[in-house]
Design a protein around this motif. Sequence first.
Motif, PDB file in Angstrom:
ATOM      1  N   TRP A  13       0.833  -1.208   0.000  1.00  0.00           N
ATOM      2  CA  TRP A  13       0.000   0.000   0.000  1.00  0.00           C
ATOM      3  C   TRP A  13       0.866   1.256   0.000  1.00  0.00           C
ATOM      4  O   TRP A  13       0.616   2.202  -0.744  1.00  0.00           O
ATOM      5  N   LEU A  14       1.889   1.255   0.826  1.00  0.00           N
ATOM      6  CA  LEU A  14       2.809   2.393   0.888  1.00  0.00           C
ATOM      7  C   LEU A  14       3.511   2.612  -0.444  1.00  0.00           C
ATOM      8  O   LEU A  14       3.591   3.743  -0.949  1.00  0.00           O
ATOM      9  N   LYS A  15       4.006   1.529  -1.008  1.00  0.00           N
ATOM     10  CA  LYS A  15       4.761   1.636  -2.265  1.00  0.00           C
ATOM     11  C   LYS A  15       3.863   2.121  -3.393  1.00  0.00           C
ATOM     12  O   LYS A  15       4.249   2.987  -4.194  1.00  0.00           O
ATOM     13  N   GLU A  16       2.649   1.570  -3.466  1.00  0.00           N
ATOM     14  CA  GLU A  16       1.722   1.960  -4.521  1.00  0.00           C
ATOM     15  C   GLU A  16       1.311   3.426  -4.374  1.00  0.00           C
ATOM     16  O   GLU A  16       1.245   4.163  -5.357  1.00  0.00           O
ATOM     17  N   TYR A  17       1.068   3.856  -3.130  1.00  0.00           N
ATOM     18  CA  TYR A  17       0.667   5.249  -2.906  1.00  0.00           C
ATOM     19  C   TYR A  17       1.786   6.198  -3.321  1.00  0.00           C
ATOM     20  O   TYR A  17       1.539   7.207  -3.996  1.00  0.00           O
ATOM     21  N   ALA A  18       3.005   5.896  -2.911  1.00  0.00           N
ATOM     22  CA  ALA A  18       4.140   6.754  -3.250  1.00  0.00           C
ATOM     23  C   ALA A  18       4.373   6.800  -4.753  1.00  0.00           C
ATOM     24  O   ALA A  18       4.660   7.861  -5.323  1.00  0.00           O
ATOM     25  N   GLY A  25       9.883   8.794  -1.756  1.00  0.00           N
ATOM     26  CA  GLY A  25       9.850   7.869  -0.628  1.00  0.00           C
ATOM     27  C   GLY A  25       9.202   8.504   0.575  1.00  0.00           C
ATOM     28  O   GLY A  25       8.219   9.242   0.444  1.00  0.00           O
ATOM     29  N   PHE A  26       9.783   8.261   1.762  1.00  0.00           N
ATOM     30  CA  PHE A  26       9.110   8.635   3.004  1.00  0.00           C
ATOM     31  C   PHE A  26      10.071   9.284   3.997  1.00  0.00           C
ATOM     32  O   PHE A  26      11.261   9.005   3.998  1.00  0.00           O
ATOM     33  N   VAL A  27       9.508  10.126   4.853  1.00  0.00           N
ATOM     34  CA  VAL A  27      10.241  10.646   6.000  1.00  0.00           C
ATOM     35  C   VAL A  27       9.423  10.331   7.243  1.00  0.00           C
ATOM     36  O   VAL A  27       8.193  10.472   7.242  1.00  0.00           O
ATOM     37  N   VAL A  28      10.113   9.854   8.282  1.00  0.00           N
ATOM     38  CA  VAL A  28       9.443   9.433   9.514  1.00  0.00           C
ATOM     39  C   VAL A  28      10.177  10.037  10.708  1.00  0.00           C
ATOM     40  O   VAL A  28      11.408   9.949  10.795  1.00  0.00           O
ATOM     41  N   VAL A  38       7.789   0.793  14.149  1.00  0.00           N
ATOM     42  CA  VAL A  38       7.060  -0.065  13.207  1.00  0.00           C
ATOM     43  C   VAL A  38       6.822   0.675  11.887  1.00  0.00           C
ATOM     44  O   VAL A  38       7.040   0.128  10.805  1.00  0.00           O
ATOM     45  N   THR A  39       6.399   1.931  11.965  1.00  0.00           N
ATOM     46  CA  THR A  39       6.121   2.700  10.757  1.00  0.00           C
ATOM     47  C   THR A  39       7.363   2.837   9.892  1.00  0.00           C
ATOM     48  O   THR A  39       7.315   2.632   8.661  1.00  0.00           O
ATOM     49  N   SER A  40       8.488   3.185  10.491  1.00  0.00           N
ATOM     50  CA  SER A  40       9.716   3.373   9.713  1.00  0.00           C
ATOM     51  C   SER A  40      10.202   2.058   9.111  1.00  0.00           C
ATOM     52  O   SER A  40      10.730   2.038   7.985  1.00  0.00           O
ATOM     53  N   THR A  41      10.006   0.956   9.818  1.00  0.00           N
ATOM     54  CA  THR A  41      10.411  -0.344   9.272  1.00  0.00           C
ATOM     55  C   THR A  41       9.537  -0.728   8.083  1.00  0.00           C
ATOM     56  O   THR A  41      10.029  -1.238   7.069  1.00  0.00           O
ATOM     57  N   LEU A  42       8.243  -0.475   8.185  1.00  0.00           N
ATOM     58  CA  LEU A  42       7.344  -0.748   7.061  1.00  0.00           C
ATOM     59  C   LEU A  42       7.732   0.098   5.854  1.00  0.00           C
ATOM     60  O   LEU A  42       7.754  -0.397   4.718  1.00  0.00           O
ATOM     61  N   CYS A  43       8.040   1.367   6.084  1.00  0.00           N
ATOM     62  CA  CYS A  43       8.474   2.244   4.983  1.00  0.00           C
ATOM     63  C   CYS A  43       9.773   1.728   4.370  1.00  0.00           C
ATOM     64  O   CYS A  43       9.934   1.705   3.145  1.00  0.00           O
ATOM     65  N   ALA A  44      10.708   1.316   5.208  1.00  0.00           N
ATOM     66  CA  ALA A  44      11.985   0.813   4.712  1.00  0.00           C
ATOM     67  C   ALA A  44      11.800  -0.418   3.837  1.00  0.00           C
ATOM     68  O   ALA A  44      12.511  -0.598   2.833  1.00  0.00           O
ATOM     69  N   LYS A  45      10.832  -1.268   4.206  1.00  0.00           N
ATOM     70  CA  LYS A  45      10.611  -2.508   3.458  1.00  0.00           C
ATOM     71  C   LYS A  45      10.064  -2.260   2.052  1.00  0.00           C
ATOM     72  O   LYS A  45      10.073  -3.171   1.225  1.00  0.00           O
ATOM     73  N   THR A  46       9.622  -1.039   1.754  1.00  0.00           N
ATOM     74  CA  THR A  46       9.161  -0.738   0.393  1.00  0.00           C
ATOM     75  C   THR A  46      10.330  -0.682  -0.588  1.00  0.00           C
ATOM     76  O   THR A  46      10.126  -0.773  -1.800  1.00  0.00           O
ATOM     77  N   GLY A  47      11.538  -0.499  -0.073  1.00  0.00           N
ATOM     78  CA  GLY A  47      12.702  -0.325  -0.940  1.00  0.00           C
ATOM     79  C   GLY A  47      12.885   1.103  -1.406  1.00  0.00           C
ATOM     80  O   GLY A  47      13.884   1.433  -2.050  1.00  0.00           O
ATOM     81  N   LEU A  48      11.928   1.976  -1.084  1.00  0.00           N
ATOM     82  CA  LEU A  48      12.024   3.383  -1.459  1.00  0.00           C
ATOM     83  C   LEU A  48      12.827   4.145  -0.408  1.00  0.00           C
ATOM     84  O   LEU A  48      12.898   3.724   0.750  1.00  0.00           O
ATOM     85  N   LEU A 134       7.084  11.783   1.316  1.00  0.00           N
ATOM     86  CA  LEU A 134       5.822  11.843   2.050  1.00  0.00           C
ATOM     87  C   LEU A 134       6.100  11.712   3.538  1.00  0.00           C
ATOM     88  O   LEU A 134       6.932  10.897   3.950  1.00  0.00           O
ATOM     89  N   VAL A 135       5.406  12.495   4.347  1.00  0.00           N
ATOM     90  CA  VAL A 135       5.507  12.367   5.799  1.00  0.00           C
ATOM     91  C   VAL A 135       4.598  11.214   6.231  1.00  0.00           C
ATOM     92  O   VAL A 135       3.378  11.283   6.067  1.00  0.00           O
ATOM     93  N   ALA A 136       5.207  10.165   6.747  1.00  0.00           N
ATOM     94  CA  ALA A 136       4.440   8.993   7.179  1.00  0.00           C
ATOM     95  C   ALA A 136       4.036   9.153   8.638  1.00  0.00           C
ATOM     96  O   ALA A 136       4.878   9.372   9.507  1.00  0.00           O
ATOM     97  N   GLY A 137       2.728   9.056   8.904  1.00  0.00           N
ATOM     98  CA  GLY A 137       2.225   9.182  10.263  1.00  0.00           C
ATOM     99  C   GLY A 137       2.490   7.938  11.082  1.00  0.00           C
ATOM    100  O   GLY A 137       2.601   6.830  10.544  1.00  0.00           O
ATOM    101  N   THR A 138       2.576   8.119  12.397  1.00  0.00           N
ATOM    102  CA  THR A 138       2.898   6.996  13.283  1.00  0.00           C
ATOM    103  C   THR A 138       1.760   6.689  14.258  1.00  0.00           C
ATOM    104  O   THR A 138       1.935   5.891  15.173  1.00  0.00           O
ATOM    105  N   GLY A 139       0.593   7.302  14.071  1.00  0.00           N
ATOM    106  CA  GLY A 139      -0.516   7.080  14.993  1.00  0.00           C
ATOM    107  C   GLY A 139      -1.190   5.738  14.779  1.00  0.00           C
ATOM    108  O   GLY A 139      -1.338   5.278  13.641  1.00  0.00           O
TER     109      GLY A 139
END
Length: 262
Positions: A13-18, A25-28, A38-48, A134-139
């Motif tokens: 979902w993250l990769k497709e949205y970006a 990619g993302f900033v956390v 958890v959020t930053s690890t999920l973002c990292a796993k996108t490869g972006l 993209l700023v990834a939320g952590t809530g």
Amino acid sequence: MNTPKVIDYIVNWLKEYATNAKVNGFVVGISGGIDSAVTSTLCAKTGLPTLCVELPIHQAESQVNRANEHIKQLRERFSNVSEAEVNLTSTFEDFKTVVPKTDSSPKVDLALANTRARLRMTTLYYFAGLHGLLVAGTGNKVEDFGVGFFTKYGDGGVDLSPIADLVKSEVYALAAQLGVPDSIQKAQPTDGLFGDSRTDEDQIGASYDELEWAMDMQNQGKALEDFTGRQSEVYKIYTRLNRINQHKMIPIPVCEIPDELK
């Protein structure tokens, strides 16, 4: 919950949205807590590209150490992860000198705590604009849609929310599967906005397990009179916070002008 499949779903979902948003990619913001880990690890796993930013403001050493441990681990695991640190302590102190001086009170303390969160949000969007991220939320779900335990236009100011449909226990399940450091998994949740040792439970008056239960009870249509003892106390805490923080959870009201007046 099928944890591995949920992880894959969020990562895709993250990769497709970006990709659709045509960003890099993302900033956390990394706090040393479970949600940002958890959020930053999920973002990292996108490869972006994933930029992890530490934003200390009079931060407790334990929180800084956990954040550093997490970022170091992420950088060892993922070549697409980078890091930055912006110590906002002096900025925060400067802010306090230019606003009207007021004697300390719970309202002042809360206003300053929210200011910390908003300074961090501003900094994350600086990096987002600089690098096309993209700023990834952590809530999580309890915070964002249950009790509204976040700062409006602070940690609530994000571009997308990867874990906002997961309650806290589910976030912990993802953390274990993702290999988040044990120090973070075992730490007491805290927003770190007051410069002391108070935890989220200290502030709210109930644990996340209790709040998850109350959220489920409300979704089932239960009423306060259905409970006694501690359950009644927790349900009262949850429903009160859910009610008074609706302004954080619903769209900003717009004054719609009738056609005949235009």
